[in-house]
Write an enzyme that holds these catalytic residues in place. Structure first.
Site, mmCIF file in Angstrom:
data_model
loop_
_atom_site.group_PDB
_atom_site.id
_atom_site.type_symbol
_atom_site.label_atom_id
_atom_site.label_comp_id
_atom_site.label_asym_id
_atom_site.label_seq_id
_atom_site.Cartn_x
_atom_site.Cartn_y
_atom_site.Cartn_z
ATOM 1 N N SER A 155 0.801 -1.306 0.174
ATOM 2 C CA SER A 155 -0.032 0.107 -0.154
ATOM 3 C C SER A 155 0.639 1.347 -0.042
ATOM 4 O O SER A 155 0.248 2.514 -0.287
ATOM 5 C CB SER A 155 -0.846 0.099 1.078
ATOM 6 N N LYS A 193 1.504 4.200 7.377
ATOM 7 C CA LYS A 193 0.837 4.971 6.568
ATOM 8 C C LYS A 193 1.325 6.462 6.715
ATOM 9 O O LYS A 193 2.012 6.846 7.685
ATOM 10 C CB LYS A 193 -0.620 4.919 6.920
#
Length: 234
Positions: A155, A193
């Protein structure tokens, strides 16, 4: 310091040569390490060769010389040797590459690798040290404690962070918008993230359009560190 996969491969090669007198094929290595393709084995072999643990002989199939072993794998009486079929050659000395620098001349520090961190859907919070990795001192940003994590998932691929990379993290509990952080979600799941604060909410952004941004109330997200470096094996 070798990664876990590099250690696994070196140990598998050593055991096969001790047992059968010949090194394993790339297909056998791929199966033993549970990798999807032989390209991963090529990268691990190249990394072991660059770090001086093995040497390959040109134009000879399955010819691998184990030059040395990490301290944790050393055996009494270990002698490096080259095996090519039924041929056994004594080790040969190879001149170092031009411009090579001794490892002990480089400022480096050993960091604990605290397991895997999800660059995707969050995974269970990381708590235990799996092994250690040596990083250049110049990679460590500012004061404070640092640790490393192995990335699982894709991701963050558009931020240059791939599945299997080792990320270096500086421990801290605050972050600026845009920082790539280790975030603990609801005290149970950890993820890597990009951090964004939106009023009383925290957005954890992926760097891959296949993943949605996840938004939580700020009390459900705890910053555990900020990305300061990355290590990749080829």
């Amino acid at each position: 310091m070798l990664t876990r996969k590099q250690l696994e491969l070196l140990d598998f090669i050593r055991n096969r040569m001790d047992a059968e007198g010949v090194p394993p094929s790339f297909d056998e290595m791929k199966v033993a390490l549970d990798l999807r393709s032989k390209s991963g084995i090529h990268r691990l072999i190249t990394a072991l060769e660059e770090r001086g643990f093995i040497r390959r002989l040109a134009h000879r199939a399955r010819a691998i010389e184990i030059v040395k072993l990490p301290e944790a794998m050393e055996r009494t009486g270990f002698t490096p040797k080259v095996i090519n079929g039924d041929r056994v050659d004594p080790p040969k000395r190879v001149a170092p590459p031009k411009g090579a620098m001794r490892v002990d001349a480089v400022s480096a520090l050993e960091l604990p690798v605290m397991g895997r961190i999800a660059a995707g859907v969050p995974i269970e919070a990381i708590q235990e040290i799996s092994h250690h990795v040596t990083v250049p001192g110049s990679m460590l940003s500012g004061k404070g404690q640092h640790y490393a994590l192995e990335v699982k998932g894709d991701s963050m691929i558009e931020a240059g962070i791939n599945d299997g990379d080792i990320v270096v993290i500086r421990e801290q509990n605050t972050a600026e918008n845009g920082d790539i952080v280790v975030a603990l979600v609801e005290d149970t799941e950890a993820t890597l993230k990009r951090f964004r604060r939106r009023g009383s909410m925290i957005a954890l952004e992926a760097a891959n359009p296949a993943y949605e941004t996840r938004v939580f109330p700020d009390h459900q997200v705890k910053v555990q560190g900020r990305l300061v470096g990355l290590i990749r094996s080829y």
